[in-house]
Design an enzyme around this catalytic site. Structure first.
Site, mmCIF file in Angstrom:
data_model
loop_
_atom_site.group_PDB
_atom_site.id
_atom_site.type_symbol
_atom_site.label_atom_id
_atom_site.label_comp_id
_atom_site.label_asym_id
_atom_site.label_seq_id
_atom_site.Cartn_x
_atom_site.Cartn_y
_atom_site.Cartn_z
ATOM 1 N N ARG A 108 10.525 31.166 10.433
ATOM 2 C CA ARG A 108 10.839 31.702 11.761
ATOM 3 C C ARG A 108 11.542 33.054 11.704
ATOM 4 O O ARG A 108 11.613 33.756 12.703
ATOM 5 C CB ARG A 108 11.670 30.697 12.546
ATOM 6 C CG ARG A 108 10.877 29.456 12.883
ATOM 7 C CD ARG A 108 11.763 28.332 13.395
ATOM 8 N NE ARG A 108 11.069 27.072 13.295
ATOM 9 C CZ ARG A 108 10.514 26.445 14.321
ATOM 10 N NH1 ARG A 108 10.556 26.979 15.512
ATOM 11 N NH2 ARG A 108 9.911 25.285 14.131
ATOM 12 N N GLU A 131 6.080 32.737 -4.652
ATOM 13 C CA GLU A 131 5.630 34.085 -4.324
ATOM 14 C C GLU A 131 6.212 34.416 -2.958
ATOM 15 O O GLU A 131 5.592 34.165 -1.933
ATOM 16 C CB GLU A 131 4.106 34.136 -4.305
ATOM 17 C CG GLU A 131 3.479 33.696 -5.604
ATOM 18 C CD GLU A 131 2.104 33.090 -5.396
ATOM 19 O OE1 GLU A 131 1.708 32.819 -4.244
ATOM 20 O OE2 GLU A 131 1.423 32.870 -6.401
ATOM 21 N N GLN A 150 9.420 22.773 -0.070
ATOM 22 C CA GLN A 150 9.218 21.341 -0.246
ATOM 23 C C GLN A 150 7.943 21.090 -1.042
ATOM 24 O O GLN A 150 6.983 21.836 -0.945
ATOM 25 C CB GLN A 150 9.175 20.634 1.102
ATOM 26 C CG GLN A 150 8.186 21.207 2.074
ATOM 27 C CD GLN A 150 8.403 20.699 3.482
ATOM 28 O OE1 GLN A 150 8.778 19.557 3.683
ATOM 29 N NE2 GLN A 150 8.156 21.540 4.460
#
Length: 172
Positions: A108, A131, A150
């Protein structure tokens, strides 16, 4: 492919089928495990020559690894890409694969944790390369130790074993 859920991930780690080092059950979510950012980053040098993208391409020719103190942060500028690596080392058996995903709270603000190559092959035994790219409009301070991504475990149909050059990677 079937995605492993919370209880199944914990059961397989406890049995030794999945290796996560270090491991904390508190970091297992409903269907993934949070992984934390290490304090090493591979940064790209500013170069003027063309870099040819071929099978023989060696990213280490145009980059260098830096280490920052655990209580410090790395500033990722808008449009900049760096490689990071997870603190956790993941070991998968020949019948499990996985995917690395970013976290929405960081997306976000423009942080892309895995631009490409988020699929982890069966049989890996490595730290996960990240990356990271800042697609947002402001500099981002990224701190070692944060739960940056995750890992999602997927059961394979059949068995396979990755034998590529990054199978034992531990640095970015």
């Amino acid at each position: 492919m079937a995605v492993l859920t919370h209880d199944e991930i914990i059961r397989r780690v406890r049995s030794g089928e999945i290796g996560i080092d270090p491991f904390s059950e508190a970091k297992v979510g409903p269907a993934s495990v949070d992984l934390h950012l290490h304090n090493q980053f591979r940064v790209f040098r500013r170069v003027r020559e063309i870099f040819h993208v071929t099978e023989e391409a060696d990213y280490s020719e145009v980059s260098e690894v830096i280490t920052i103190p655990d209580d410090d942060y790395f500033v990722l500028m808008p449009g900049e890409t760096v490689h990071g690596v997870t603190r956790e080392r993941i070991r998968l058996p020949d019948k499990l694969a996985g995917r690395l995903e970013g976290r929405s709270r960081f997306a976000r603000v423009g942080l892309m944790v895995h631009i490409t190559a988020s699929f982890m092959q069966p049989g890996i035994d490595n730290r996960q390369a990240l990356e990271m790219n800042n697609a947002g409009p402001m500099p981002l301070a990224i701190r070692p130790g944060i739960a940056i991504c995750q890992f999602i475990f997927e059961e394979c149909v059949g068995r396979a074993h990755y034998g590529g050059r990054f199978r034992h990677q531990v640095a970015p």
